[in-house]
Design an enzyme around this catalytic site. Sequence first.
Site, PDB file in Angstrom:
ATOM      1  N   ARG A  41      16.103 -27.184 -52.725  1.00 13.69           N
ATOM      2  CA  ARG A  41      16.563 -28.412 -52.984  1.00 13.69           C
ATOM      3  C   ARG A  41      15.861 -29.492 -52.428  1.00 13.69           C
ATOM      4  O   ARG A  41      15.487 -30.628 -52.898  1.00 13.69           O
ATOM      5  CB  ARG A  41      18.163 -28.610 -52.973  1.00 13.69           C
ATOM      6  CG  ARG A  41      18.837 -27.683 -54.038  1.00 13.69           C
ATOM      7  CD  ARG A  41      20.282 -28.395 -53.898  1.00 13.69           C
ATOM      8  NE  ARG A  41      21.120 -27.607 -54.884  1.00 13.69           N
ATOM      9  CZ  ARG A  41      22.578 -27.897 -55.013  1.00 13.69           C
ATOM     10  NH1 ARG A  41      23.286 -28.683 -54.371  1.00 13.69           N
ATOM     11  NH2 ARG A  41      23.304 -27.338 -56.065  1.00 13.69           N
ATOM     12  N   ASP A 150      30.463 -42.735 -56.642  1.00 11.64           N
ATOM     13  CA  ASP A 150      29.635 -41.489 -56.176  1.00 11.64           C
ATOM     14  C   ASP A 150      28.812 -42.043 -55.136  1.00 11.64           C
ATOM     15  O   ASP A 150      28.250 -42.844 -54.720  1.00 11.64           O
ATOM     16  CB  ASP A 150      28.848 -40.640 -57.362  1.00 11.64           C
ATOM     17  CG  ASP A 150      28.860 -39.193 -56.916  1.00 11.64           C
ATOM     18  OD1 ASP A 150      29.613 -38.306 -57.567  1.00 11.64           O
ATOM     19  OD2 ASP A 150      27.694 -38.881 -56.050  1.00 11.64           O
TER      20      ASP A 150
HETATM   21  C1  LIG Z   1      30.834 -31.491 -58.883  1.00 10.12           C
HETATM   22  S1  LIG Z   1      30.474 -33.161 -58.875  1.00 10.12           S
HETATM   23  C2  LIG Z   1      32.269 -33.308 -59.824  1.00 10.12           C
HETATM   24  C3  LIG Z   1      32.190 -34.498 -60.621  1.00 10.12           C
HETATM   25  C4  LIG Z   1      33.459 -34.873 -61.536  1.00 10.12           C
HETATM   26  N1  LIG Z   1      34.404 -35.541 -60.520  1.00 10.12           N
HETATM   27  C5  LIG Z   1      33.948 -33.678 -62.142  1.00 10.12           C
HETATM   28  O1  LIG Z   1      35.129 -33.073 -61.683  1.00 10.12           O
HETATM   29  O2  LIG Z   1      33.607 -33.327 -63.445  1.00 10.12           O
HETATM   30  C6  LIG Z   1      31.150 -33.399 -57.200  1.00 10.12           C
HETATM   31  C7  LIG Z   1      30.497 -34.980 -56.862  1.00 10.12           C
HETATM   32  O3  LIG Z   1      31.029 -35.499 -55.667  1.00 10.12           O
HETATM   33  C8  LIG Z   1      30.056 -36.344 -55.123  1.00 10.12           C
HETATM   34  N2  LIG Z   1      30.192 -36.166 -53.606  1.00 10.12           N
HETATM   35  C9  LIG Z   1      30.201 -35.303 -52.655  1.00 10.12           C
HETATM   36  N3  LIG Z   1      30.195 -35.820 -51.628  1.00 10.12           N
HETATM   37  C10 LIG Z   1      30.810 -37.172 -51.815  1.00 10.12           C
HETATM   38  C11 LIG Z   1      31.161 -38.083 -50.791  1.00 10.12           C
HETATM   39  N4  LIG Z   1      31.382 -38.001 -49.409  1.00 10.12           N
HETATM   40  N5  LIG Z   1      31.619 -39.356 -51.340  1.00 10.12           N
HETATM   41  C12 LIG Z   1      31.386 -39.434 -52.622  1.00 10.12           C
HETATM   42  N6  LIG Z   1      31.201 -38.696 -53.431  1.00 10.12           N
HETATM   43  C13 LIG Z   1      30.763 -37.521 -52.953  1.00 10.12           C
HETATM   44  C14 LIG Z   1      28.637 -35.363 -55.623  1.00 10.12           C
HETATM   45  O4  LIG Z   1      27.428 -36.382 -55.290  1.00 10.12           O
HETATM   46  C15 LIG Z   1      29.005 -34.998 -56.853  1.00 10.12           C
HETATM   47  O5  LIG Z   1      28.584 -35.996 -57.892  1.00 10.12           O
END
Ligand SMILES: C[S@@+](CC[C@H](N)C(=O)[O-])C[C@H]1O[C@@H](n2cnc3c(N)ncnc32)[C@H](O)[C@@H]1O
Length: 293
Positions: A41, A150
Site C-alpha cells: 500500500r 472521514d
Molecule cells: C471500512 S470503511 C467503513 C465505511 C462505512 N462506515 C461502512 O460501514 O460502510 C472505514 C473508514 O473509516 C475511516 N477511518 C479510519 N480511521 C479513522 C479515523 N481515525 N477518523 C476518521 N475516520 C477513520 C477510513 O478512512 C475508512 O474510510
Amino acid sequence: MSKAALEMTIDTDSFNAIAELAYRESGLQLAAEKTSMIQSRLRHRLRALGLQDFANYSAFVCSDDGRDERRHMISALTTNVSHFFREKHHFDVLKKQFETVLLPKLKAGGRVRIWSAGCSNGQEALSIAMVLLEVAPDVAKLDLRILATDIDPEVVNFAKQSSYHERLVGGIPPELLHKYFQCVKQNDEKIYQAGGQLLKIISFRELNLLAKWPMQQKMDVIFCRNVVIYFDLDTQNRLWPRFRDVLSPNGILFLGHSERISDPATFGFISDGPTTYLPSTASDGSSPLRKEN
Ligand SMILES: C[S@@+](CC[C@H](N)C(=O)[O-])C[C@H]1O[C@@H](n2cnc3c(N)ncnc32)[C@H](O)[C@@H]1O
C-alpha cells in the site's frame, strides 16, 4: 531478489516507526503479520516522492516536513470498503426513528443532525439520505443535515463527487437508483451520479475521530460502522464517551456488525439490538427512547 526490490521491502525499524505514527495519528493498528500488505500500500508513496527505500520514507514521514505526507500515508493505509445499504437492519431502525421521533421534531421547528462518522466514499450517507427522502420528500426544506466525515481526504473528495461505477451501486434497490441517480455512459460503462436532492442535505468533511470535533450541535443519530474495528480497545474506549457526549438524549448509535461496546453501562449506553446503542439518560440507566418504544 533484485537490489531494487530489496530496497522496496520494509525493514523492521521503518515498520515500527510507521506503525507507531499511524497509531498516534489515526488510531490505526498495523499488525506485524500485515507487513506485506502495508508495504504494497505504501510503495506508490515512495515512488511519488522519488524515494528509494522505506528507511528514507519513514524518516521523512515522521519529520516536521512530513505533515502533508502523513495524510497521504493514512489515506494509503485505511481500508475504505463500503456498500450502499450495508447492514440493512440499521436503515430499518433509522426509518422508524425518523418517522416516529425525528420528522415530528423537524415539523415542530426542531433541528435534526445525523452523523456518518467514517463515511468512506459516501455510500452510507447517501443511503441515509434516501431513507429520509423516501419518508419525507420535502425534508430539505426543514432543519436537517447529514454530516459525513472521514480521516481520508481521498475518499472525502470522492464522496463529494458522488459518482459511482455501476459495480458499486448493487445495494441500491432499482427504483431508488432510478429515482435518485442519473446514469451516464462513459466508454461503454455506466456511471451513476447522485442527484441534487440527496447532496443538498449532506455535508462531506475531513475529520479525524481521534482529534478535536468541531461540531457544536448534538447528533440525533450516529453511524460509526466498520471503523473502530481497526482500533485497539483503549482507543475504542476513549471514543465511546465522546460519542455519548455528542449524542442527543433520544439519540441512537450504530456500530458495524463485528463491533461492540464491551461494557455499555460504563460508557452511559444501553444496548438495543444488534450493534445498536441508546444513551442511558435516566438515573436507573434506562433510555427515554426505549421507554417510548
Ligand atoms: C471500512 S470503511 C467503513 C465505511 C462505512 N462506515 C461502512 O460501514 O460502510 C472505514 C473508514 O473509516 C475511516 N477511518 C479510519 N480511521 C479513522 C479515523 N481515525 N477518523 C476518521 N475516520 C477513520 C477510513 O478512512 C475508512 O474510510
